[in-house]
Design a protein around this motif. Structure first.
Motif, PDB file in Angstrom:
ATOM      1  N   LEU A   1      -1.558 -66.010 -28.301  1.00  0.00           N
ATOM      2  CA  LEU A   1      -0.324 -65.554 -27.771  1.00  0.00           C
ATOM      3  C   LEU A   1      -0.244 -65.555 -26.107  1.00  0.00           C
ATOM      4  CD1 LEU A   1       2.234 -64.289 -28.361  1.00  0.00           C
ATOM      5  CD2 LEU A   1       1.477 -62.088 -28.395  1.00  0.00           C
ATOM      6  N   ILE A   2      -1.639 -65.410 -25.473  1.00  0.00           N
ATOM      7  CA  ILE A   2      -1.611 -65.593 -24.180  1.00  0.00           C
ATOM      8  C   ILE A   2      -1.235 -66.747 -23.747  1.00  0.00           C
ATOM      9  CG2 ILE A   2      -3.259 -65.516 -22.109  1.00  0.00           C
ATOM     10  CD1 ILE A   2      -4.698 -63.242 -23.485  1.00  0.00           C
TER      11      ILE A   2
ATOM     12  N   LEU B   1       0.567 -59.502 -20.337  1.00  0.00           N
ATOM     13  CA  LEU B   1       0.345 -59.763 -21.726  1.00  0.00           C
ATOM     14  C   LEU B   1      -0.791 -59.675 -22.067  1.00  0.00           C
ATOM     15  CD1 LEU B   1       1.773 -60.852 -24.400  1.00  0.00           C
ATOM     16  CD2 LEU B   1       1.487 -63.270 -23.319  1.00  0.00           C
ATOM     17  N   SER B   2      -1.784 -60.517 -21.250  1.00  0.00           N
ATOM     18  CA  SER B   2      -3.190 -60.522 -21.809  1.00  0.00           C
ATOM     19  C   SER B   2      -3.876 -59.284 -21.683  1.00  0.00           C
ATOM     20  CB  SER B   2      -4.064 -61.183 -20.854  1.00  0.00           C
ATOM     21  OG  SER B   2      -3.386 -62.300 -20.127  1.00  0.00           O
TER      22      SER B   2
ATOM     23  N   ALA C   1      -8.580 -61.299 -34.612  1.00  0.00           N
ATOM     24  CA  ALA C   1      -8.145 -60.562 -33.480  1.00  0.00           C
ATOM     25  C   ALA C   1      -7.878 -61.408 -32.218  1.00  0.00           C
ATOM     26  CB  ALA C   1      -8.153 -59.348 -33.329  1.00  0.00           C
ATOM     27  N   GLY C   2      -9.212 -61.977 -31.789  1.00  0.00           N
ATOM     28  CA  GLY C   2      -9.380 -62.783 -30.604  1.00  0.00           C
ATOM     29  C   GLY C   2      -8.662 -63.949 -30.799  1.00  0.00           C
TER      30      GLY C   2
ATOM     31  N   LYS D   1      -5.620 -55.761 -29.698  1.00  0.00           N
ATOM     32  CA  LYS D   1      -7.164 -56.152 -30.350  1.00  0.00           C
ATOM     33  C   LYS D   1      -8.033 -55.035 -30.495  1.00  0.00           C
ATOM     34  CE  LYS D   1     -10.806 -59.338 -29.724  1.00  0.00           C
ATOM     35  NZ  LYS D   1     -11.858 -59.779 -28.809  1.00  0.00           N
TER      36      LYS D   1
ATOM     37  N   ILE E   1       5.560 -63.505 -31.441  1.00  0.00           N
ATOM     38  CA  ILE E   1       5.012 -62.459 -32.011  1.00  0.00           C
ATOM     39  C   ILE E   1       4.806 -62.673 -33.240  1.00  0.00           C
ATOM     40  CG2 ILE E   1       5.383 -60.013 -32.742  1.00  0.00           C
ATOM     41  CD1 ILE E   1       7.023 -59.590 -30.527  1.00  0.00           C
TER      42      ILE E   1
ATOM     43  N   MET F   1       4.586 -55.564 -26.404  1.00  0.00           N
ATOM     44  CA  MET F   1       5.543 -56.591 -26.207  1.00  0.00           C
ATOM     45  C   MET F   1       6.613 -56.449 -25.319  1.00  0.00           C
ATOM     46  SD  MET F   1       4.121 -58.953 -28.060  1.00  0.00           S
ATOM     47  CE  MET F   1       2.626 -58.377 -27.988  1.00  0.00           C
TER      48      MET F   1
ATOM     49  N   LEU G   1      -2.534 -57.476 -24.944  1.00  0.00           N
ATOM     50  CA  LEU G   1      -3.246 -58.079 -26.166  1.00  0.00           C
ATOM     51  C   LEU G   1      -4.542 -57.612 -26.513  1.00  0.00           C
ATOM     52  CD1 LEU G   1      -1.591 -61.693 -26.171  1.00  0.00           C
ATOM     53  CD2 LEU G   1      -1.036 -59.453 -27.661  1.00  0.00           C
TER      54      LEU G   1
ATOM     55  N   PHE H   1      -6.474 -53.943 -34.228  1.00  0.00           N
ATOM     56  CA  PHE H   1      -7.100 -55.070 -35.035  1.00  0.00           C
ATOM     57  C   PHE H   1      -8.490 -54.686 -35.185  1.00  0.00           C
ATOM     58  CE2 PHE H   1      -3.119 -56.919 -33.650  1.00  0.00           C
ATOM     59  CZ  PHE H   1      -2.931 -57.600 -34.556  1.00  0.00           C
ATOM     60  N   GLU H   2      -9.142 -55.522 -35.744  1.00  0.00           N
ATOM     61  CA  GLU H   2     -10.719 -55.611 -35.935  1.00  0.00           C
ATOM     62  C   GLU H   2     -10.892 -54.601 -37.066  1.00  0.00           C
ATOM     63  OE1 GLU H   2     -12.792 -55.325 -32.169  1.00  0.00           O
ATOM     64  OE2 GLU H   2     -12.592 -57.481 -32.043  1.00  0.00           O
ATOM     65  N   LYS H   3     -12.213 -54.148 -37.053  1.00  0.00           N
ATOM     66  CA  LYS H   3     -12.700 -53.413 -38.430  1.00  0.00           C
ATOM     67  C   LYS H   3     -12.538 -51.942 -37.753  1.00  0.00           C
ATOM     68  CE  LYS H   3     -15.964 -56.251 -40.838  1.00  0.00           C
ATOM     69  NZ  LYS H   3     -16.134 -57.365 -39.903  1.00  0.00           N
TER      70      LYS H   3
ATOM     71  N   SER I   1     -10.221 -59.462 -40.281  1.00  0.00           N
ATOM     72  CA  SER I   1     -10.241 -58.335 -38.839  1.00  0.00           C
ATOM     73  C   SER I   1     -10.770 -59.260 -37.609  1.00  0.00           C
ATOM     74  CB  SER I   1     -11.268 -57.356 -39.450  1.00  0.00           C
ATOM     75  OG  SER I   1     -12.055 -57.537 -39.821  1.00  0.00           O
TER      76      SER I   1
ATOM     77  N   ARG J   1      -4.886 -49.854 -39.628  1.00  0.00           N
ATOM     78  CA  ARG J   1      -4.805 -49.212 -41.103  1.00  0.00           C
ATOM     79  C   ARG J   1      -4.594 -47.716 -41.030  1.00  0.00           C
ATOM     80  NH1 ARG J   1      -7.985 -54.014 -43.563  1.00  0.00           N
ATOM     81  NH2 ARG J   1      -7.979 -55.299 -41.605  1.00  0.00           N
TER      82      ARG J   1
ATOM     83  N   TYR K   1       1.462 -64.688 -33.627  1.00  0.00           N
ATOM     84  CA  TYR K   1       0.328 -63.740 -33.315  1.00  0.00           C
ATOM     85  C   TYR K   1      -0.093 -62.790 -34.276  1.00  0.00           C
ATOM     86  CZ  TYR K   1      -1.801 -59.572 -31.151  1.00  0.00           C
ATOM     87  OH  TYR K   1      -2.345 -58.534 -30.741  1.00  0.00           O
ATOM     88  N   MET K   2       1.038 -62.362 -35.163  1.00  0.00           N
ATOM     89  CA  MET K   2       0.472 -61.515 -36.259  1.00  0.00           C
ATOM     90  C   MET K   2       0.061 -62.287 -37.390  1.00  0.00           C
ATOM     91  SD  MET K   2       1.020 -58.618 -35.018  1.00  0.00           S
ATOM     92  CE  MET K   2       1.050 -57.555 -36.554  1.00  0.00           C
TER      93      MET K   2
ATOM     94  N   GLU L   1      -3.908 -58.165 -48.593  1.00  0.00           N
ATOM     95  CA  GLU L   1      -3.142 -57.066 -47.906  1.00  0.00           C
ATOM     96  C   GLU L   1      -2.193 -57.477 -46.968  1.00  0.00           C
ATOM     97  OE1 GLU L   1      -6.638 -55.586 -44.967  1.00  0.00           O
ATOM     98  OE2 GLU L   1      -6.233 -54.307 -46.588  1.00  0.00           O
ATOM     99  N   ARG L   2      -1.193 -56.536 -46.756  1.00  0.00           N
ATOM    100  CA  ARG L   2      -0.115 -56.701 -45.828  1.00  0.00           C
ATOM    101  C   ARG L   2       0.848 -57.937 -46.098  1.00  0.00           C
ATOM    102  NH1 ARG L   2      -2.992 -55.886 -40.061  1.00  0.00           N
ATOM    103  NH2 ARG L   2      -1.158 -55.461 -39.388  1.00  0.00           N
TER     104      ARG L   2
ATOM    105  N   LYS M   1      -5.211 -63.093 -30.100  1.00  0.00           N
ATOM    106  CA  LYS M   1      -4.897 -62.739 -28.677  1.00  0.00           C
ATOM    107  C   LYS M   1      -4.817 -64.069 -27.778  1.00  0.00           C
ATOM    108  CE  LYS M   1      -7.564 -60.771 -25.159  1.00  0.00           C
ATOM    109  NZ  LYS M   1      -8.990 -60.669 -24.685  1.00  0.00           N
TER     110      LYS M   1
ATOM    111  N   GLY N   1       2.701 -67.396 -24.865  1.00  0.00           N
ATOM    112  CA  GLY N   1       3.618 -66.394 -24.210  1.00  0.00           C
ATOM    113  C   GLY N   1       3.416 -66.742 -22.805  1.00  0.00           C
TER     114      GLY N   1
END
Lengths: 593, 488, 94
Positions: free
Chosen positions: A146-147, B412-413, A139-140, B420, A125, B371, B416, B424-426, A136, B357, A128-129, A88-89, A143, A150
């Motif tokens: 990017l920390i 930033l942290s 994400a961690g 998250k 960015i 951002m 994010l 994000f995630e489920k 899913s 989603r 990150y994406m 997807e995406r 994150k 960035g």
């Protein structure tokens, strides 16, 4: 419109179209990356190019790296057609790839620091994406990535500011600053932090292994393995030689050599004990960048040439390895070494490409990795004439090489040789869209190895070292000796990790004779004994608790203070009033006198 | 032209007063009136920029003395932009509340107060407008009348009243000392040897307006009030109110009336740095989305004060640019939080998940806003933070630059983490058939997100037209009085 | 001069009330006392500026508006919490 402006803006604008026209995104991405690749060839042939708009400037070094970046983007876009099919995406996926390409062009061609910082940061960015897009659970890791990346970009502002104040100009170069006072050293370190985080040098490396678990293999091949390395080392060599002057055997040079050596050894030790194909590869992506820092950190022409050549080679073999990993993942459905095995029979092209890339990364002649590592070894030996510490760096580099070989023996065995496992079953070779990029990259490994002096060194590496004074002291005897000792050490360690003697006996379980196919020797426990050896055990345990990870350390420190501050906000009106009045009193004490 | 200035105060006041009678006529009328009024305000501000690109003074005397210069114009732009989009957003968001006409009445009273603070050339009427805006926000914070909202409001009110009294006391001292409350005349009538009195007054103003601006350690009301208020109000409070009532007043009085000295400059910078670090660290600890955003407001205001406190052209430029940018992205973030609360009914980050989603518009706009606030290019926050940090280095304050950079990394942290857990995630259970917010809310969020991007990309124009006149106004310092009154 | 002392005394009494008392009514009274103190200060300093003191009236009026909002809020709060003790109203913290 100038060619450089097109190279920057065409991908960025097309990326916006990809967000909108999701169905056509992959074709758009392929067309754009093909177009940019031809444009990159044109820019490369032109050599020097300047664009007044946005102050962009291309010269052979940046043009060469951009050529490589466009080439990898093209191959990986092609690879993604089949690899990402059905995910997807996808519109976003291709859009982010194009944004990465456009901002990479901007960062490479930037003539002043503001442009550099802008495009450099803009790559954050999409990175990150792209990491987060995979699953899913990613994400961690996204994150953290990017920390770190960035955050390092933010540190670069410090360096840029100091350089700006010292030189009164935001141009990159042309008069390098000497590294002889605390301000210029701080500026150098701040700028190097940005380059190191992107390339994955310790201590900013930890995002690469973390994201490898979740990100799609194509993303790993595109960003941490090739584009981020190219850009990180590009910036690193720019700040080492254009913005500042690294003098061989100066404190900064020694610091860089130490950074490189620690990165090589620590990351390869991490790689040895991994059980996941992509994660293992990602540790090597960290380890290899140590060689580049080692080479450039010597500050000698040969070392710099070796470091830069290693950067190109690394991008080639490492993205090849990740793409092979992706092919395996797609066909076998897993990257867990426990469950893989015997795929060589079913995927001959992938296996051959993987083998060539694995031999390249291990520094086995005649592949490309051998040549660049050889140049780096030799630069370190040359450094021995002026510096007493050369032996440390040499040993680190050789040990790293040996461990790399050892680790790839394990990997090749676990994935392609041995018994095929029940869980993956029998499978077929991947589609041509996927194996073609692998094959091209593997062929490049061979070509860059066999014709090193004729093609890559002549056109890509040497034109970039303006002060190059290469006199032809190759000392092949010494190098071969070093190489052989490296191989021997590898073999020795390999032998130490193995059972001494092999006897063949029929195997029984519960009184029943097992058939040969049912006995599966996976490679993933080859080196577990290393983990349990005294001092190393301690280091591994500490590493598992993430005590070596700047991200974790920073997080814990921040949370300790944050918790205390939060506790102070107890919701009691009187507390807050006291702060207000105390603040007034302090201000009065300062001001009313 | 001359009537344009008083209209910035008269139009919202008139809108406020006809709101309740109008609601009797038709239920739709308050919304139409608010739309037209905010549209007028936005149009008038843009017309001001259109007609006077130079940084001329413009004043109007009719009872109260109104003055427009580059700085007031910048603030006016921030206020009207945020007010316009927040009003559009409110159409859908406020549907769940009763007594919406009262909400719009209070909202326009607040707008009139802010416009008055920004435009007035008189210290005492500044206080009156400030109280007008402040009192309407006390009521707006408590608008939901739930326990938490009332609690936040009463604490805000008491702390706010004490701070207002400090300001009033300071004004009384100024008046007693100089015999005038006209901003332009004060600096002429200040006795040259009254250093103690001047320091005393500066301290009172710094503490009083510092509370309105939510600088640490005067910030304690802000997280409660911003969390409890309805989302559009949080967006206005955080986006513009703390700047119009706090930063603008501090900057105007310190620079143009009392005069900046290295000592005050250092105090402003220290207040800025402490706010940056304390705010962002506290934000890291939060799980309530709006409370997290509230603490980030404290932190970002710290950047503004740090930049402005440097008293160098680049620093002031960065600080004021950050003020404008923060108005855009922080109000957008609060609108995002409101959209999630409106659709999913929660502010707790742990209860969200996978919303990208289900709510693609909210997710995309909040990514852009996150951002921007974190200072990632190509968005607007990148440039203003860059200018502030570069200005610190230029002024030789490397430690301040380092602290600002660390604050930026922590910001930033923190964002994010938001991305998250929220997006994000489920997808969590119960959110399977969640939909995106109604179109007025989405439209407001999309336009603000586009502004984040456009201001970042069209940097030279933004700085040239909007920021530089304001920088000139501040760098002019005590010359303010000469600009207005003429003479030497 | 006497008036200034009275104003200062009132100000400290009000501040003490707000900063120490837990009862919302007493806190409100504290704020009102402080407002009176400042108003008194304005009135007392009026001779310095030639007797022109519409400022004191406006100051008193804004104070009045604040007082109205406080009273309205306190009434609502009593309805929600069933107490006037500010230290019991601590749902928002951290």
């Amino acid at each position: 419109m100038n060619d450089l402006t097109i190279a920057v803006f065409a991908p960025l604008i097309m990326a916006l179209l990809c967000f909108v026209f999701k169905r056509a995104a992959k074709w758009l991405a392929l067309l754009v990356s093909l177009g940019i690749f031809t444009l990159a060839i044109k820019i490369f042939l032109a050599g020097q190019l300047v664009s007044q708009f946005l102050s962009l400037r291309a010269y052979p070094f940046s043009a060469g790296i951009f050529l490589a970046a466009a080439f990898f983007t093209l191959l990986i876009t092609l690879y993604s057609f089949k690899y990402m099919e059905g995910k997807e995406r996808l519109g976003e996926y291709y859009a982010y790839i194009l944004i990465t390409l456009g901002s990479a062009a901007g960062a490479l061609f930037a003539a002043d620091f503001l442009n550099l910082l802008f495009f450099w940061g803009m790559m954050g960015i999409p990175l990150y994406m792209l990491i987060g897009i995979g699953s899913s659970a990613g994400a961690g890791a996204a994150k953290k990535t990017l920390i770190l990346v960035g955050g390092a970009d933010a540190m670069m502002i410090m360096g840029i500011g100091i350089v700006w104040v010292m030189t009164r100009s935001l141009q990159i170069g042309p008069s390098p600053l000497p590294l002889n006072n605390v301000y210029s050293i701080v500026a150098f370190l701040a700028l190097a932090a940005g380059a190191f985080a992107k390339a994955g040098v310790m201590p900013f490396h930890s995002w690469i292994p973390d994201s490898a678990e979740f990100a799609p293999a194509s993303v790993m091949a595109l960003l941490p393995a090739s584009l981020d390395k190219l850009l990180g080392i590009y910036l690193f060599s720019r700040i080492c030689f254009d913005v500042f002057q690294i003098v061989p055997n100066s404190p900064v040079s020694l610091f860089l050599l130490a950074c490189g050596s620690i990165t090589i050894i620590a990351a390869v030790m991490g790689a040895l004990v991994q059980h996941d194909l992509k994660k293992l590869l990602s540790f090597h992506a960290v380890s290899q960048v140590g060689y580049m820092v080692l080479g450039i950190g010597t500050g000698t022409p040969l070392g710099v040439a070796g470091g830069i050549f290693h950067m190109f080679n690394h991008a080639i073999y490492k993205s090849c390895l990740f793409l092979c990993g992706g092919a395996v993942e797609q066909k076998a459905g897993t990257t867990d070494l426990e469950k893989l095995g015997g795929l060589a029979k079913f995927m001959p092209i992938t296996f051959t490409a993987f083998l060539i890339a694995a031999l390249s990364i291990s520094g086995v002649p005649p592949f490309n990795g051998f040549i660049s590592k050889w140049m780096i070894y030799q630069a370190i030996v040359q450094l021995g004439k002026i510096s007493p510490y050369w032996i440390i760096w040499l040993v680190a580099a050789m040990f790293g090489s040996a461990f790399t070989l050892a680790s790839f023996v394990k990997l090749t065995h676990a994935v392609f040789l041995g018994q095929w496992s029940e869980t993956t079953g029998k499978t077929r070779e991947v589609s041509w869209m996927m194996w073609l990029p692998l094959a091209v990259l593997a062929a490049l490994c061979v070509v860059f190895g066999l014709l090193a002096a004729q093609i890559p060194l002549k056109y890509l590496v040497f034109p970039n070292i303006q002060f190059y004074r290469f006199t032809g002291v190759w000392e092949p005897g010494m190098a071969t000796l070093l190489l052989l000792s490296g191989l021997l050490l590898g073999l020795l360690i390999y032998a130490l990790g193995r059972v001494k003697k092999v006897t063949v006996k029929p195997a029984f379980t519960g009184g029943e004779l097992l058939k040969e196919e049912e006995i599966k020797v996976t490679g993933n426990e080859f080196y577990d004994s290393i983990k349990s050896w005294g001092p190393l055990n301690l280091i591994y345990k500490t590493a598992e608790k993430k005590y070596f990870d700047v991200y974790e350390l920073g997080r814990q420190a921040a949370f300790a203070v944050a918790g205390w501050l939060s506790w102070l906000h107890n919701g009691l009106l009187q507390t807050y009033l006291v702060w207000l009045l105390m603040g007034l009193v302090v201000l009065l004490l300062f001001l009313a006198r | 032209m001359n009537i344009l200035l008083p209209l910035f105060i008269i139009v919202p006041l008139a809108a406020a007063f006809i709101m309740i009678p109008a609601a009797r006529l038709s239920r739709k009328l308050p919304e139409i009136i608010s739309f037209l009024a905010t549209l007028y305000l936005l149009g008038a501000t843009i017309a001001l920029y259109w007609s006077r690109p130079s940084n001329l003074m413009l004043q109007y005397k009719f009872g109260v003395n109104l003055v427009l210069d580059g700085l007031s114009q910048l603030l006016l732009l921030a206020v009207t932009v945020v007010a316009f989009f927040v009003t559009i957003y409110s159409f859908s968001y406020m549907q769940k509340y009763t007594g919406r006409e009262k909400y719009y009445t209070l909202y326009f009273l607040m707008l009139a107060g802010m416009a008055g603070v920004i435009l007035t050339g008189d210290l005492f009427s500044l206080f009156v407008f400030l109280e007008m805006a402040a009192i309407s926000t006390y009521a707006l914070v408590a608008f939901g009348t739930q326990a938490e909202e009332l609690e936040a409001s009463i604490r805000y009110l008491i702390i706010g009243s004490v701070a207002s009294l400090m300001i009033l006391f300071g004004i009384g001292l100024v008046y007693a000392l100089t015999g005038t409350s006209n901003l332009a005349e004060i600096s002429r009538h200040l006795p040259a040897n009254a250093n103690f009195a001047k320091g005393f007054i500066t301290a009172l103003f710094l503490a009083g307006f510092g509370m309105k601006a939510a600088l640490v350690p005067f910030h304690s009301w802000l997280p409660d009030a911003h969390t409890a208020a309805p989302a559009p109000i949080s967006a206005t409070l955080s986006g513009v109110l703390i700047k119009a009532l706090g930063i603008y007043a501090i900057v105007r009085i310190i620079y143009n009336v009392l005069g900046i000295s290295p000592q005050i400059s250092l105090i402003l910078m220290v207040l800025g740095i402490v706010s940056i670090l304390a705010g962002v660290l506290l934000a890291l600890w939060q799980w309530d989305f709006k409370r997290l955003l509230a603490y980030h407001s404290i932190s970002q205001i710290g950047y503004v004060v740090l930049g402005v406190g440097l008293a160098t052209p680049l620093g002031i430029m960065g600080g004021l640019f950050h003020l404008l940018n923060h108005a855009i992205f922080k109000s957008l973030l609060f609108l995002n939080a409101g959209a999630i609360e409106h659709q999913a009914g929660t502010r707790d980050l742990k209860q969200m998940g996978g919303l990208s989603r289900k709510m693609p518009v909210t997710a995309a706009t909040s990514l852009i806003a996150s951002m921007s606030i974190a200072g990632v290019p190509p968005f607007n926050g990148f440039w203003s933070k860059l200018f502030i940090i570069l200005a610190c280095i230029q002024a030789g304050k490397l430690w301040f630059a380092l602290a600002a950079i660390i604050g930026s990394i922590l910001t930033l942290s923190s964002f994010l983490k938001v991305q998250k857990y929220a997006f994000f995630e489920k997808v969590k259970q119960g959110f399977e058939d969640l939909r995106d917010a109604p179109w007025p809310m989405c439209a407001a969020m999309i336009v603000l997100a586009l502004l984040c991007l456009l201001v970042g990309l069209l940097l030279p124009y933004a700085v040239g037209i909007v920021i530089n006149p304001a920088v000139v106004a501040l760098m002019n310092g005590l010359g303010y009085s000469r600009m207005i009154l003429g003479g030497q | 001069m006497m008036t200034f002392f009275v104003a200062a005394l009132l100000l400290s009494i009000g501040l003490y009330c707000v900063a120490v008392k837990r009862d919302l009514i007493k806190i409100a009274i504290g704020i009102i006392i402080m407002e009176y103190a400042i108003t008194l200060f304005f009135v007392a300093s009026a001779p310095w500026r030639g007797g022109e003191d519409y400022l004191a009236q406006v100051a008193a009026l804004t104070g009045l508006a604040t007082t109205i909002v406080i009273v309205a809020l306190v009434r609502r709060l009593y309805g929600r919490y069933g107490t006037l003790d500010i230290s019991q109203m601590r749902r928002l913290k951290g």
